[in-house]
Design an enzyme around this catalytic site. Sequence first.
Site, PDB file in Angstrom:
ATOM      1  N   ARG A 249       8.037 -14.250   3.170  1.00  0.00           N
ATOM      2  CA  ARG A 249       8.224 -14.512   4.596  1.00  0.00           C
ATOM      3  C   ARG A 249       7.044 -15.331   5.124  1.00  0.00           C
ATOM      4  NH1 ARG A 249       5.861  -9.394   4.105  1.00  0.00           N
ATOM      5  NH2 ARG A 249       3.813  -9.346   5.094  1.00  0.00           N
TER       6      ARG A 249
ATOM      7  N   GLY B 168       0.794  -1.224   0.000  1.00  0.00           N
ATOM      8  CA  GLY B 168       0.000   0.000   0.000  1.00  0.00           C
ATOM      9  C   GLY B 168       0.830   1.279   0.000  1.00  0.00           C
TER      10      GLY B 168
HETATM   11  C1  MV4 Z   1      -4.724  -2.350  -6.089  1.00  0.00           C
HETATM   12  C2  MV4 Z   1      -6.058  -1.964  -5.806  1.00  0.00           C
HETATM   13  C3  MV4 Z   1      -6.919  -1.867  -6.880  1.00  0.00           C
HETATM   14  N1  MV4 Z   1      -6.492  -2.089  -8.136  1.00  0.00           N
HETATM   15  N2  MV4 Z   1      -4.333  -2.564  -7.352  1.00  0.00           N
HETATM   16  C4  MV4 Z   1      -3.046  -1.948  -1.624  1.00  0.00           C
HETATM   17  C5  MV4 Z   1      -1.936  -2.677  -0.979  1.00  0.00           C
HETATM   18  C6  MV4 Z   1      -1.156  -3.308  -2.041  1.00  0.00           C
HETATM   19  N3  MV4 Z   1      -0.743  -4.613  -1.642  1.00  0.00           N
HETATM   20  C7  MV4 Z   1      -2.053  -3.340  -3.212  1.00  0.00           C
HETATM   21  N4  MV4 Z   1      -3.171  -2.499  -2.909  1.00  0.00           N
HETATM   22  C8  MV4 Z   1      -4.158  -2.296  -3.813  1.00  0.00           C
HETATM   23  N5  MV4 Z   1      -3.822  -2.510  -5.107  1.00  0.00           N
HETATM   24  C9  MV4 Z   1      -5.206  -2.437  -8.344  1.00  0.00           C
HETATM   25  N6  MV4 Z   1      -4.803  -2.643  -9.598  1.00  0.00           N
HETATM   26  C10 MV4 Z   1      -6.421  -1.757  -4.477  1.00  0.00           C
HETATM   27  C11 MV4 Z   1      -5.475  -1.919  -3.458  1.00  0.00           C
HETATM   28  C12 MV4 Z   1      -5.952  -1.695  -2.112  1.00  0.00           C
HETATM   29  C13 MV4 Z   1      -6.019  -2.763  -1.180  1.00  0.00           C
HETATM   30  C14 MV4 Z   1      -5.588  -4.041  -1.494  1.00  0.00           C
HETATM   31  C15 MV4 Z   1      -5.662  -5.068  -0.583  1.00  0.00           C
HETATM   32  C16 MV4 Z   1      -6.203  -4.833   0.672  1.00  0.00           C
HETATM   33  C17 MV4 Z   1      -6.639  -3.574   1.013  1.00  0.00           C
HETATM   34  C18 MV4 Z   1      -6.560  -2.524   0.095  1.00  0.00           C
HETATM   35  C19 MV4 Z   1      -7.015  -1.253   0.456  1.00  0.00           C
HETATM   36  C20 MV4 Z   1      -6.914  -0.231  -0.457  1.00  0.00           C
HETATM   37  C21 MV4 Z   1      -6.387  -0.456  -1.735  1.00  0.00           C
END
Ligand code: MV4
Length: 448
Positions: free
Chosen positions: A291, A165
């Site tokens: 991990r 994030g």
């Molecule tokens: C995204 C997304 C929507 N579309 N990628 C946030 C953490 C990182 N690991 C990836 N994240 C996101 N990537 C695309 N193409 C929305 C998020 C995201 C999110 C993802 C997982 C758990 C919580 C989240 C909260 C906000 C945004």
Amino acid sequence: MFKKILIANRGEIALRVVRACREMGIASVAVHSTADSDAMHVRMADEAVCIGPPPSNQSYLSVPALISACEITGAEAIHPGYGFLSENANFVQVVEDHDLTFIGPSAAHIRMMGDKITAKETMKALGVPCVPGSDGGVPDLATARTVAAEIGFPVIVKATAGGGGRGMKLAETAADLDIAFQTARSEAKSAFGNDEVYLEKYLGQPRHIEVQVFGDGKGGAIHLGERDCSLQRRHQKVLEEAPGPAIDEETRARIGKVCADAIAQIKYSGAGTIEFLFENGEFYFIEMNTRLQVEHPVTEAVFGVDLVREQIRVAAGLPLSVTQDELRVNGHAIEVRINAERLPDFAPCPGRISAYHAPGGLGVRMDSALYNGYSIPPYYDSLIAKLIVHGRDRPEALARLQRALGELIVDGIDTTVPLFSALLEEPDILTGNYDIHWLEEWLKTKRA
Ligand code: MV4
């Protein structure tokens, strides 16, 4: 097999590793800062070494202090736990240069997955489904405009050195792209010293589904199904469960095989987690974590496998003790993360525990380094306990969670326990009907 393992961590995860070592007949060495002299992991390990003052960068992150602690105690291997040095490729290299064994993947695999563009390109080439987006890095605004027009808005700009994030910017429409791109770049530059960014189609209402994998380092690999970790606040997980409420057996077998095959092909060694966004029945790879994760106990509960034991076996060159055919999901498990934080703002709340009672009984596991009279130091993570419940099905696990929360006593500080009692009243939680935005939206309605 190793005779002695040093644990480069603290709190509940250090204790978790001590327990695995003891069951395997391996001596354990705890390390601690001067703020942690009275910590439970220090008491429970066979030996302990003080490695520095309270700030992490002078103790738990001090590579020379950790290597010295191995030399002094004769530890042959280092278990990093999660956080701290667990995904630091340079640390792995130093450990190996001192003829010690890092209990985890190779430096090369950590580096590969730490660079998010390389991770995605690698996974895509291995047949893992990815979010549509740019092929590799986007060098300038003109390229960003072309790529965004191809994939369609909304798009998200991500830093290749980011993850979890950090370093992401959303562009709802073409009008937002210039600012999103430039901001992502400059923030990436100052946060990571690397301004490389890439573009992805933004998914609006996905779940966060992660697949647990394990490689033997020799081209063999298994998967242990998925966890749904969609309930997050500010990219911090709050509650995790296995199996995912939205994933059926056939889907699990299909995505699991794709993941295990990918891990086998790169000859990955040890525990890993392949993270996906899951929307409209489709998986989209986003990142891989190299991990053992905080939420590993829900997978242990439903598969009946000790993941730390497997990590140690693989690091010692032994085969995994289970084959894919032997693995089947048994029932349902839920973990809640109990933090020393004050609601509603989640402000860290360290202090002295005046009374502590852990819940127990059938299907209840409490992973915590708390004890009566313990003082939580203000220097580290606010996670103080993980309560994991296991039932024959999801309703039984939910009932057990409510019952266990009722038995739990943590007096003297504020914790996130009331949040979980409130969540257990919510129809969407009881039915498993939630996505990655559910919790933040719900918290807004509670504050209003
Ligand atoms: C995204 C997304 C929507 N579309 N990628 C946030 C953490 C990182 N690991 C990836 N994240 C996101 N990537 C695309 N193409 C929305 C998020 C995201 C999110 C993802 C997982 C758990 C919580 C989240 C909260 C906000 C945004």
